[in-house]
Design a protein around this motif. Structure first.
Motif, short mmCIF file in Angstrom:
data_model
loop_
_atom_site.label_atom_id
_atom_site.label_comp_id
_atom_site.label_asym_id
_atom_site.label_seq_id
_atom_site.Cartn_x
_atom_site.Cartn_y
_atom_site.Cartn_z
N SER A 252 0.88 -1.17 0.00
CA SER A 252 0.00 0.00 0.00
C SER A 252 0.91 1.22 0.00
CB SER A 252 -0.88 0.02 1.25
OG SER A 252 -1.77 -1.07 1.27
N VAL A 253 0.65 2.16 -0.87
CA VAL A 253 1.51 3.34 -0.99
C VAL A 253 1.11 4.39 0.04
CG1 VAL A 253 2.16 5.26 -2.48
CG2 VAL A 253 2.03 2.94 -3.41
N ASP B 100 7.94 7.79 -1.21
CA ASP B 100 9.12 7.04 -0.77
C ASP B 100 8.81 6.10 0.39
OD1 ASP B 100 9.07 8.72 1.53
OD2 ASP B 100 10.35 10.17 0.52
N THR B 101 7.54 5.87 0.65
CA THR B 101 7.15 5.00 1.77
C THR B 101 5.97 4.12 1.38
OG1 THR B 101 7.79 6.76 3.31
CG2 THR B 101 6.50 4.95 4.21
N ILE B 102 6.08 2.84 1.71
CA ILE B 102 4.99 1.90 1.47
C ILE B 102 4.69 1.15 2.76
CG2 ILE B 102 5.49 1.62 -0.98
CD1 ILE B 102 6.97 -0.98 -0.31
N GLU B 103 3.64 0.36 2.72
CA GLU B 103 3.31 -0.50 3.85
C GLU B 103 3.03 -1.90 3.33
OE1 GLU B 103 -0.42 -0.72 6.83
OE2 GLU B 103 0.84 1.07 7.12
N VAL B 104 3.69 -2.88 3.92
CA VAL B 104 3.51 -4.28 3.53
C VAL B 104 3.29 -5.10 4.80
CG1 VAL B 104 4.53 -6.29 2.40
CG2 VAL B 104 5.03 -3.99 1.53
N ARG C 49 5.58 -0.35 7.99
CA ARG C 49 5.98 0.79 7.18
C ARG C 49 7.40 0.57 6.67
NH1 ARG C 49 2.58 5.37 7.73
NH2 ARG C 49 0.53 4.38 7.87
N ILE C 50 7.61 0.84 5.39
CA ILE C 50 8.91 0.65 4.77
C ILE C 50 9.29 1.94 4.03
CG2 ILE C 50 10.27 -0.67 3.11
CD1 ILE C 50 8.33 -3.01 3.61
N ARG C 51 10.43 2.49 4.41
CA ARG C 51 10.96 3.71 3.78
C ARG C 51 12.07 3.32 2.83
NH1 ARG C 51 13.00 7.98 1.91
NH2 ARG C 51 12.80 10.03 2.90
N PHE C 52 12.00 3.79 1.57
CA PHE C 52 13.03 3.45 0.60
C PHE C 52 14.35 4.11 1.00
CE2 PHE C 52 9.26 3.58 -2.48
CZ PHE C 52 8.90 2.27 -2.16
N ASN C 53 15.40 3.34 0.97
CA ASN C 53 16.71 3.84 1.38
C ASN C 53 17.33 4.72 0.30
OD1 ASN C 53 19.04 3.87 3.17
ND2 ASN C 53 20.06 2.64 1.60
N HIS D 185 10.53 4.58 13.42
CA HIS D 185 10.43 3.13 13.51
C HIS D 185 9.93 2.52 12.20
CE1 HIS D 185 10.75 -0.60 15.66
NE2 HIS D 185 9.54 -0.95 15.28
N ARG D 186 10.32 3.14 11.11
CA ARG D 186 10.04 2.55 9.81
C ARG D 186 11.22 1.68 9.39
NH1 ARG D 186 8.54 7.84 6.40
NH2 ARG D 186 10.48 8.42 7.44
N PHE D 187 10.91 0.59 8.77
CA PHE D 187 11.89 -0.32 8.19
C PHE D 187 12.45 0.38 6.95
CE2 PHE D 187 12.89 -3.55 5.10
CZ PHE D 187 13.07 -4.78 5.71
#
Length: 248
Positions: A49-50, A54-58, A62-66, A116-118
């Motif tokens: 989910s966008v 630069d951040t999605i959720e799976v 929460r996942i932040r693009f490096n 605390h985002r991956f």
């Protein structure tokens, strides 16, 4: 030297060091202890989910693009004609479309950030780098502070081709956040069909129902549809950034 005196001296030195660090905390990188002592997470794979560009959720994470930075959800930029458009939402929509073309996405852990985002390196099912594509298509910027120039080549190509953000003028996302302190925290809601409809309504204009140039009364109205509605680009037949040119 007596032990007690040594202890007092060391404690005083530590206090002075802490005070100095607090005074200059803006110049120090944020330290997340979990990166030092916590276990390294396994790669995460799933349908994303966008949240923003630069951040999605799976699977609830929460996942932040490096290494890249995309415009914030509330950020506006100028197009080639000097008209403002919601570049943050445009970036998120571009990411959503890109990810949908080859699912699932897989993200490999790099570190935890202060929210605390991956933070990770993500690729589509076909192996395409998500961060690389976003920068290459002008929907995000290489962030040298964290990427060490990993996407500098893609950014140079995007700038030369004048695609995405590079078609007009914009403020780097990190500078925009600095000047909009209340917008510095990451977005909380995923981009979805319902939320898109809600954010695409403003004042007397609405994305529903779809409109054609013959139904639009002003250049400003046409430009609003162009930059805010999923069908808006159909109003700009020659792709020059101006919708319904007979009105403009």
């Amino acid at each position: 030297m007596p032990r007690r005196l040594i202890f007092v001296t060391v404690a005083a030195a530590a206090a002075l060091a802490a005070h100095a660090a607090m005074q200059h905390s803006d110049s120090l990188p944020a330290i997340n202890l979990q990166n030092l002592i916590g276990p390294k997470p396994q790669p995460i794979t799933g349908v994303a989910s966008v949240i923003d560009g630069d951040t999605i959720e799976v699977h609830g994470q929460r996942i932040r693009f490096n290494g890249i930075d995309a415009p914030e959800s509330r950020q506006y930029c100028d197009d080639a004609k000097g008209f403002e458009y919601p570049c943050g939402r445009r970036s998120a929509e571009a990411l959503d479309t890109f990810l949908a073309e080859s699912r699932p996405v897989q993200c490999t852990f790099v570190k935890w950030d202060r929210y605390h985002r991956f933070v990770g390196e993500c690729r589509r099912a076909d192996g395409a780098s998500v961060a690389g594509w976003m920068v290459e298509h002008g929907q995000a910027l290489d962030w040298p502070r964290y990427s060490h120039g990993a996407y500098a080549t893609q950014q140079a190509e995007a700038e030369a081709a004048k695609v995405g953000l590079w078609v007009g003028k914009f403020q780097a996302p990190w500078d925009w956040r600095a000047s909009h302190a209340d917008g510095a925290a990451p977005s909380s809601q995923p981009l979805g069909v319902v939320s898109r409809k809600l954010i695409a309504q403003s004042g007397s204009y609405s994305c529903e129902p779809r409109r054609y140039c013959s139904q639009i009364s002003s250049c400003d109205e046409a430009q609003w549809y162009l930059h805010n509605c999923s069908w808006g680009r159909k109003l700009d037949r020659d792709g020059d950034g101006v919708a319904c040119e007979t009105l403009c």
